[in-house]
Design a protein around this motif. Structure first.
Motif, PDB file in Angstrom:
ATOM      1  N   ALA A 183       6.941 -10.720   5.971  1.00  0.00           N
ATOM      2  CA  ALA A 183       6.567 -11.485   4.684  1.00  0.00           C
ATOM      3  C   ALA A 183       6.694 -12.708   5.103  1.00  0.00           C
ATOM      4  CB  ALA A 183       8.980 -11.712   4.738  1.00  0.00           C
ATOM      5  N   ASP A 184       6.260 -13.324   6.095  1.00  0.00           N
ATOM      6  CA  ASP A 184       6.055 -14.328   6.506  1.00  0.00           C
ATOM      7  C   ASP A 184       4.762 -15.039   5.542  1.00  0.00           C
ATOM      8  OD1 ASP A 184       7.855 -15.296   8.531  1.00  0.00           O
ATOM      9  OD2 ASP A 184       7.352 -15.065  10.093  1.00  0.00           O
ATOM     10  N   HIS A 185       3.954 -13.442   5.706  1.00  0.00           N
ATOM     11  CA  HIS A 185       2.696 -13.871   4.982  1.00  0.00           C
ATOM     12  C   HIS A 185       2.156 -13.165   3.272  1.00  0.00           C
ATOM     13  CE1 HIS A 185       0.844 -16.142   9.171  1.00  0.00           C
ATOM     14  NE2 HIS A 185       1.906 -15.154   9.473  1.00  0.00           N
ATOM     15  N   ALA A 186       3.265 -12.543   3.081  1.00  0.00           N
ATOM     16  CA  ALA A 186       3.229 -11.916   2.233  1.00  0.00           C
ATOM     17  C   ALA A 186       2.538 -12.480   0.624  1.00  0.00           C
ATOM     18  CB  ALA A 186       4.930 -10.794   1.270  1.00  0.00           C
ATOM     19  N   PRO A 187       2.920 -13.040   0.527  1.00  0.00           N
ATOM     20  CA  PRO A 187       1.826 -13.998  -0.511  1.00  0.00           C
ATOM     21  C   PRO A 187       0.503 -14.187  -0.647  1.00  0.00           C
ATOM     22  CG  PRO A 187       3.803 -15.355  -0.415  1.00  0.00           C
ATOM     23  CD  PRO A 187       3.773 -14.198   0.554  1.00  0.00           C
ATOM     24  N   THR A 188       0.412 -14.240   0.541  1.00  0.00           N
ATOM     25  CA  THR A 188      -1.378 -14.309   0.680  1.00  0.00           C
ATOM     26  C   THR A 188      -1.795 -13.451   1.551  1.00  0.00           C
ATOM     27  OG1 THR A 188      -1.155 -15.093   2.706  1.00  0.00           O
ATOM     28  CG2 THR A 188      -1.966 -16.706   1.048  1.00  0.00           C
ATOM     29  N   LEU A 189      -1.363 -12.165   1.522  1.00  0.00           N
ATOM     30  CA  LEU A 189      -2.344 -11.154   2.476  1.00  0.00           C
ATOM     31  C   LEU A 189      -2.751 -10.063   1.631  1.00  0.00           C
ATOM     32  CD1 LEU A 189       0.507  -8.977   4.478  1.00  0.00           C
ATOM     33  CD2 LEU A 189      -1.896  -9.729   5.428  1.00  0.00           C
ATOM     34  N   VAL A 190      -3.893  -9.488   1.965  1.00  0.00           N
ATOM     35  CA  VAL A 190      -4.807  -8.910   1.521  1.00  0.00           C
ATOM     36  C   VAL A 190      -5.592  -7.517   2.043  1.00  0.00           C
ATOM     37  CG1 VAL A 190      -7.383  -8.636   0.847  1.00  0.00           C
ATOM     38  CG2 VAL A 190      -5.936 -10.808   0.224  1.00  0.00           C
ATOM     39  N   HIS A 191      -5.010  -7.324   3.511  1.00  0.00           N
ATOM     40  CA  HIS A 191      -5.298  -6.417   4.024  1.00  0.00           C
ATOM     41  C   HIS A 191      -4.557  -6.352   4.684  1.00  0.00           C
ATOM     42  CE1 HIS A 191      -8.437  -3.163   5.811  1.00  0.00           C
ATOM     43  NE2 HIS A 191      -7.202  -3.760   7.146  1.00  0.00           N
ATOM     44  N   LEU A 192      -3.174  -5.094   4.833  1.00  0.00           N
ATOM     45  CA  LEU A 192      -2.828  -4.618   6.164  1.00  0.00           C
ATOM     46  C   LEU A 192      -2.595  -3.338   6.628  1.00  0.00           C
ATOM     47  CD1 LEU A 192      -0.091  -5.401   7.072  1.00  0.00           C
ATOM     48  CD2 LEU A 192       0.877  -4.433   5.195  1.00  0.00           C
ATOM     49  N   ASP A 193      -2.702  -3.163   7.804  1.00  0.00           N
ATOM     50  CA  ASP A 193      -2.921  -2.328   8.515  1.00  0.00           C
ATOM     51  C   ASP A 193      -2.554  -1.656   9.893  1.00  0.00           C
ATOM     52  OD1 ASP A 193      -4.538   0.137  10.340  1.00  0.00           O
ATOM     53  OD2 ASP A 193      -6.726  -0.575   9.861  1.00  0.00           O
ATOM     54  N   LEU A 194      -1.191  -0.208   9.083  1.00  0.00           N
ATOM     55  CA  LEU A 194      -0.298  -0.368  10.238  1.00  0.00           C
ATOM     56  C   LEU A 194      -0.540   1.221  10.082  1.00  0.00           C
ATOM     57  CD1 LEU A 194       2.643  -1.729   7.848  1.00  0.00           C
ATOM     58  CD2 LEU A 194       1.854  -2.409  10.703  1.00  0.00           C
ATOM     59  N   GLU A 195      -1.967   1.739  10.537  1.00  0.00           N
ATOM     60  CA  GLU A 195      -2.151   3.314  10.835  1.00  0.00           C
ATOM     61  C   GLU A 195      -1.339   3.529  12.303  1.00  0.00           C
ATOM     62  OE1 GLU A 195      -6.311   5.911  11.543  1.00  0.00           O
ATOM     63  OE2 GLU A 195      -6.218   4.067  11.306  1.00  0.00           O
ATOM     64  N   ARG A 196      -0.896   4.860  12.568  1.00  0.00           N
ATOM     65  CA  ARG A 196      -0.227   5.407  13.857  1.00  0.00           C
ATOM     66  C   ARG A 196       1.073   4.041  14.607  1.00  0.00           C
ATOM     67  NH1 ARG A 196      -3.287   9.860  15.663  1.00  0.00           N
ATOM     68  NH2 ARG A 196      -5.053   9.792  14.355  1.00  0.00           N
ATOM     69  N   ALA A 197       1.612   3.738  13.302  1.00  0.00           N
ATOM     70  CA  ALA A 197       2.264   2.871  13.778  1.00  0.00           C
ATOM     71  C   ALA A 197       3.744   3.467  14.090  1.00  0.00           C
ATOM     72  CB  ALA A 197       2.669   1.263  12.819  1.00  0.00           C
ATOM     73  N   SER A 198       3.874   4.967  13.822  1.00  0.00           N
ATOM     74  CA  SER A 198       5.129   5.224  14.690  1.00  0.00           C
ATOM     75  C   SER A 198       5.973   5.030  13.328  1.00  0.00           C
ATOM     76  CB  SER A 198       6.025   5.010  16.238  1.00  0.00           C
ATOM     77  OG  SER A 198       4.673   5.434  16.943  1.00  0.00           O
ATOM     78  N   MET A 199       6.069   4.954  12.407  1.00  0.00           N
ATOM     79  CA  MET A 199       7.154   4.296  11.216  1.00  0.00           C
ATOM     80  C   MET A 199       8.005   5.173  10.674  1.00  0.00           C
ATOM     81  SD  MET A 199       5.783   2.373   7.663  1.00  0.00           S
ATOM     82  CE  MET A 199       5.250   0.964   8.639  1.00  0.00           C
ATOM     83  N   GLN A 200       9.114   4.965  11.235  1.00  0.00           N
ATOM     84  CA  GLN A 200       9.763   5.897  10.084  1.00  0.00           C
ATOM     85  C   GLN A 200      10.043   5.651   8.217  1.00  0.00           C
ATOM     86  OE1 GLN A 200      12.893   7.067  13.374  1.00  0.00           O
ATOM     87  NE2 GLN A 200      10.981   7.406  14.906  1.00  0.00           N
ATOM     88  N   PHE A 201      11.796   5.804   8.246  1.00  0.00           N
ATOM     89  CA  PHE A 201      12.872   5.897   7.321  1.00  0.00           C
ATOM     90  C   PHE A 201      12.745   4.256   7.235  1.00  0.00           C
ATOM     91  CE2 PHE A 201      15.945   5.331   4.830  1.00  0.00           C
ATOM     92  CZ  PHE A 201      15.830   4.882   3.454  1.00  0.00           C
ATOM     93  N   SER A 202      12.540   3.835   7.823  1.00  0.00           N
ATOM     94  CA  SER A 202      13.815   2.096   8.428  1.00  0.00           C
ATOM     95  C   SER A 202      12.768   0.847   8.505  1.00  0.00           C
ATOM     96  CB  SER A 202      14.348   2.478   9.204  1.00  0.00           C
ATOM     97  OG  SER A 202      13.904   2.169  10.526  1.00  0.00           O
ATOM     98  N   GLY A 203      11.711   1.645   8.503  1.00  0.00           N
ATOM     99  CA  GLY A 203      10.267   1.005   8.984  1.00  0.00           C
ATOM    100  C   GLY A 203       9.810   0.979   7.638  1.00  0.00           C
ATOM    101  N   ALA A 204       9.566   1.863   6.526  1.00  0.00           N
ATOM    102  CA  ALA A 204       9.047   2.223   5.209  1.00  0.00           C
ATOM    103  C   ALA A 204       9.863   1.005   4.461  1.00  0.00           C
ATOM    104  CB  ALA A 204       9.490   3.533   4.839  1.00  0.00           C
TER     105      ALA A 204
END
Length: 325
Positions: free
Chosen positions: A147-168
């Motif tokens: 959220a801190d950087h959302a307005p400017t983010l162009v590239h976000l890499d979260l591969e293999r980040a152990s993301m679950q539903f809460s993270g999504a």
């Protein structure tokens, strides 16, 4: 060695870029580099990824780089920074108001310190490229980081980040403000599942600049695929969609096939490793309405010979298309 190189760098006061990834640099070398780079106030790019800097090396660099106000590209991926090292880097980032690209991939064992390091760049920097791949996601802190950087983010890499539903769900809330995001990689988050993909699909249309979406090996099922197919209709710049090695089945493939003509810019579609069976026919029937499509991957999709023949025949009418079966 890094120590010898550091001696030479003392005379390179106008140095703007330094790439030393994968050079087996350890703490003593990092300390020598830190002393030399303290005088390189024009430094804008520093890549020390895949070195064994450790906590001590990271701390040395964090101190030496504080005078480099022009730093825009920092890559500290897989440097074994540890808690102390990441904390020190967080202190450095408070001074990096020009920072655009930050790589911290593979430092996930010390997640809290890593996330605080990224947050340290929040008030002043405007990150465009954030790489947190292979870093387990803590929901509250992760949501705030993006959220801190959302307005400017162009590239976000979260591969293999152990993301679950809460993270999504946390990511979905942040994506509502990511109007400039072009590249999103969530591959190999096998706990994301259908519910997580549905949460993302509900807001993915807000990312109208999105060009590349990677969701391979995320346990996407038919319902999630259908929701995603609908949400992506708003992403008119989408060129790459990777859903390989999921569980979208014939129903998911059918939903996606019906939506494909809406993706006017789509050039690369990877559905390999999905059991789509008879719905290959539906995909074949819409290929002529997808003029931008260049690569279609359907390997290991349990296609019968008749379905393969239909796809090959349809591909003949699309001279730019390379069909990978």
């Amino acid at each position: 060695s890094a120590e010898v190189l550091a001696e030479g760098l003392g005379n390179c006061l106008d140095l703007s870029e330094l790439h030393l990834n994968s050079n087996n640099i350890k703490a003593p070398g990092a300390a020598s580099l830190a002393k030399a780079l303290a005088h390189c106030q024009g430094l804008s790019t520093l890549d020390l990824s895949y070195n064994e800097l450790g906590s001590q090396g990271a701390e040395s660099l964090a101190g030496g780089l504080r005078g480099c106000a022009r730093l825009a590209h920092l890559d500290f991926s897989n440097i074994h920074a540890g808690t102390r090292g990441l904390s020190a880097l967080g202190g450095l980032l408070e001074h990096c108001s020009a920072l655009l690209h930050l790589g911290l991939r593979g430092n996930g064992k010390h997640l809290d310190s890593q996330m605080h390091a990224v947050r340290a760049s929040g008030p002043r920097a405007h990150l465009r490229h954030l790489d947190l791949a292979r870093s387990p996601c803590a929901v509250a802190m992760f949501q705030q980081v993006v959220a801190d950087h959302a307005p400017t983010l162009v590239h976000l890499d979260l591969e293999r980040a152990s993301m679950q539903f809460s993270g999504a769900s946390a990511l979905a809330m942040a994506l509502e403000s990511c109007g400039k995001l072009e590249h999103l990689n969530l591959s190999h988050n096998d706990q994301l599942g259908d519910d997580g993909v549905r949460a993302l699909a509900a807001v993915i249309g807000d990312c109208t600049a999105l060009r590349e979406l990677y969701l391979g090996s995320c346990n996407v099922e038919p319902g999630g695929c259908a929701a995603l197919a609908e949400g992506l209709k708003q992403c008119i710049e989408l060129t790459t969609l990777n859903l390989q090695d999921n569980k979208i089945g014939p129903a998911g493939a059918f939903s996606l096939a019906l939506a494909l003509p809406n993706y006017a810019a789509l050039a690369n579609l990877n559905l390999s490793g999905n059991n789509i069976r008879s719905r290959a026919t539906t995909i074949a029937s819409v290929l002529t309405r997808c003029p931008a499509l260049v690569h279609l991957h359907l390997g290991n999709c349990k296609l019968q010979a008749a379905r393969r023949a239909q796809l090959l025949a349809a591909a003949v009418a699309c001279p730019k298309l390379s069909l990978h079966l």
